[in-house]
Scaffold this motif. Structure first.
Motif, short mmCIF file in Angstrom:
data_model
loop_
_atom_site.label_atom_id
_atom_site.label_comp_id
_atom_site.label_asym_id
_atom_site.label_seq_id
_atom_site.Cartn_x
_atom_site.Cartn_y
_atom_site.Cartn_z
N VAL A 1 0.84 -1.20 0.00
CA VAL A 1 0.00 0.00 0.00
C VAL A 1 0.87 1.25 0.00
N ALA A 2 1.96 1.24 0.77
CA ALA A 2 2.86 2.39 0.82
C ALA A 2 3.51 2.64 -0.55
N ASP A 3 3.88 1.53 -1.23
CA ASP A 3 4.48 1.68 -2.56
C ASP A 3 3.50 2.30 -3.54
N TRP A 4 2.24 1.85 -3.49
CA TRP A 4 1.24 2.39 -4.40
C TRP A 4 0.95 3.85 -4.10
N LYS A 5 0.91 4.20 -2.85
CA LYS A 5 0.69 5.61 -2.49
C LYS A 5 1.84 6.48 -2.97
N SER A 6 3.06 5.97 -2.86
CA SER A 6 4.22 6.72 -3.34
C SER A 6 4.13 6.92 -4.85
N TRP A 7 3.74 5.85 -5.56
CA TRP A 7 3.59 5.95 -7.02
C TRP A 7 2.53 6.98 -7.37
N LEU A 8 1.43 6.95 -6.63
CA LEU A 8 0.33 7.87 -6.90
C LEU A 8 0.75 9.32 -6.66
N ALA A 9 1.57 9.55 -5.65
CA ALA A 9 2.02 10.91 -5.36
C ALA A 9 2.95 11.44 -6.46
N ARG A 10 3.74 10.55 -7.08
CA ARG A 10 4.70 10.98 -8.09
C ARG A 10 4.10 11.06 -9.49
N PHE A 11 3.05 10.28 -9.75
CA PHE A 11 2.47 10.27 -11.10
C PHE A 11 0.95 10.46 -11.03
N PRO A 12 0.49 11.58 -10.50
CA PRO A 12 -0.96 11.77 -10.29
C PRO A 12 -1.75 11.96 -11.58
N GLU A 13 -1.08 12.24 -12.71
CA GLU A 13 -1.78 12.48 -13.96
C GLU A 13 -1.80 11.26 -14.87
N ASP A 14 -1.19 10.17 -14.45
CA ASP A 14 -1.11 8.99 -15.31
C ASP A 14 -2.50 8.35 -15.47
N PRO A 15 -2.82 7.86 -16.67
CA PRO A 15 -4.12 7.21 -16.88
C PRO A 15 -4.35 5.98 -16.01
N LEU A 16 -3.30 5.44 -15.42
CA LEU A 16 -3.44 4.25 -14.58
C LEU A 16 -3.84 4.57 -13.15
N VAL A 17 -4.05 5.85 -12.83
CA VAL A 17 -4.40 6.25 -11.46
C VAL A 17 -5.64 5.51 -10.94
N PRO A 18 -6.74 5.38 -11.71
CA PRO A 18 -7.89 4.61 -11.19
C PRO A 18 -7.53 3.17 -10.82
N ASP A 19 -6.67 2.53 -11.64
CA ASP A 19 -6.27 1.16 -11.32
C ASP A 19 -5.43 1.12 -10.05
N VAL A 20 -4.59 2.13 -9.86
CA VAL A 20 -3.77 2.19 -8.65
C VAL A 20 -4.65 2.36 -7.42
N LEU A 21 -5.66 3.20 -7.53
CA LEU A 21 -6.58 3.38 -6.40
C LEU A 21 -7.28 2.06 -6.06
N ASP A 22 -7.66 1.30 -7.09
CA ASP A 22 -8.27 -0.01 -6.85
C ASP A 22 -7.29 -0.94 -6.15
N ASN A 23 -6.02 -0.89 -6.55
CA ASN A 23 -5.01 -1.73 -5.91
C ASN A 23 -4.82 -1.36 -4.45
N ILE A 24 -4.87 -0.04 -4.17
CA ILE A 24 -4.71 0.40 -2.78
C ILE A 24 -5.88 -0.09 -1.93
N VAL A 25 -7.09 0.05 -2.47
CA VAL A 25 -8.28 -0.40 -1.72
C VAL A 25 -8.23 -1.91 -1.51
N GLU A 26 -7.85 -2.64 -2.57
CA GLU A 26 -7.81 -4.10 -2.46
C GLU A 26 -6.74 -4.56 -1.47
N SER A 27 -5.59 -3.85 -1.47
CA SER A 27 -4.52 -4.22 -0.54
C SER A 27 -4.90 -3.87 0.90
N ALA A 28 -5.58 -2.73 1.09
CA ALA A 28 -5.95 -2.30 2.45
C ALA A 28 -7.09 -3.15 3.00
#
Length: 336
Positions: free
Chosen positions: A145-172
């Protein structure tokens, strides 16, 4: 137009399709010649797609190095500084492309955290201005979850952001996915049941309408039969009057009863047939355990409107026949 144009040999189409599907899952639009429409000019469409693409990925193999098409396409990508090269199997590259790094991508390594695949994604990220692609693919295998949050903070405009949010929710909340899947399954089952009930209700409504029309028809036939009975009685009265009002011993005393009896028998039989036909279907539903309140209503309705009149008419016929038989016996006794 696509972000990436893939140049390959047709013998490697299966690998090319697998790479295309993985890149598409990373929100990258991909084109290769399998998408050329019927009637299209082959070389012109390829030229348009190469000119529009931001990068050209060439898949080298023993077959593609011998293809003039692949060489020409790779040359165009190299001239535009947008060439990405990889070897599907170890092979000797054309001389002019040996200065371009092209490592061997093992079978099935695409879509994993294989270093060669991550290197391809890193190069694609540079050309498409999506520098988080390689790290996303790495985290997909073993990210926290920490890795995904770090990725999200560095690449907030990437089209994969919705998938990353799903990964964070699924991991949490690891059980949340299963719970949601269960709820969706329940909802699908309820929707299917509602659809089935709606269809059954529609069918039952149609059956009720059909029964109502049948009842109207039967009532019309009953009215016609009663009218015919009245005409027969009038005709019998005129016949008796014309006969001079003779007594019952003149042989005509049973004529009215016989005529009336035939009509009554017809009516009774008709009512019994209709009553049984009207009551049988809902009664059958109750016997099978599928009946409802509506079926009980139609059974009671059929008994009151059809079965009861049929029973009364049958009793009246039997009484008339018994009286007529008694009258004939008395007449015979008097004659003797």
């Amino acid at each position: 137009m696509a972000d990436i144009f893939i140049s390959y040999s047709r013998n490697d189409r299966e690998r090319c399709t697998a790479i295309r599907d993985i890149l598409t899952s990373l929100k990258i639009s991909v084109w290769f010649d399998a998408g050329i429409g019927a009637g299209s000019s082959f070389d012109r469409e390829i030229e348009r797609e190469i000119d529009a693409a931001k990068a050209l990925l060439v898949l080298w193999s023993e077959e593609s190095v011998e293809s003039d098409w692949v060489r020409n396409e790779a040359r165009t990508g190299k001239e535009r500084s947008g060439l990405i090269a990889v070897q599907l199997r170890p092979c000797t590259l054309p001389l002019e492309f040996r200065s371009v790094q092209a490592e061997v991508l093992s079978e099935g390594a695409e879509g994993t955290d294989d270093p060669v695949w991550l290197g391809i994604l890193e190069r694609i990220g540079e050309l498409l201005d999506r520098k988080g692609l390689a790290e996303y693919s790495r985290l997909k295998e073993k990210g926290s979850v920490a890795d995904w949050k770090s990725w999200l903070a560095r690449f907030p405009e990437d089209p994969l952001v919705p998938d990353v949010l799903d990964n964070i929710v699924e991991s949490a909340t690891p059980d949340m996915g299963q719970q949601l899947a269960g709820e969706r399954a329940k909802r699908s089952a309820m929707e299917a049941e509602l659809t089935e009930l709606a269809a059954a209700s529609k069918a039952q409504s149609g059956e009720v309408a059909t029964n109502a029309r049948e009842l109207v028809r039967l009532r019309r036939e009953l009215d016609q039969a009663q009218s015919g009975q009245q005409e027969a009685e009038s005709e019998l009265a005129r016949f008796r009057e014309a006969a001079g009002g003779k007594n019952k011993d003149d042989g005509l005393s049973g004529l009215g009863i016989i005529l009336n009896d035939k009509i009554a028998i017809y009516l009774a039989a008709l009512l019994w047939v209709v009553a049984i036909r009207f009551i049988w279907e809902p009664l059958n539903q109750l016997i099978k355990g599928y009946g409802a309140l509506g079926d009980v209503f139609w059974i009671v309705f059929g008994i009151i409107t059809l079965a009861a009149p049929a029973a009364l008419l049958t009793i009246k016929i039997l009484r008339k026949r018994k009286a007529m038989q008694r009258e004939e016996e008395l007449a015979q006794t008097a004659a003797d």
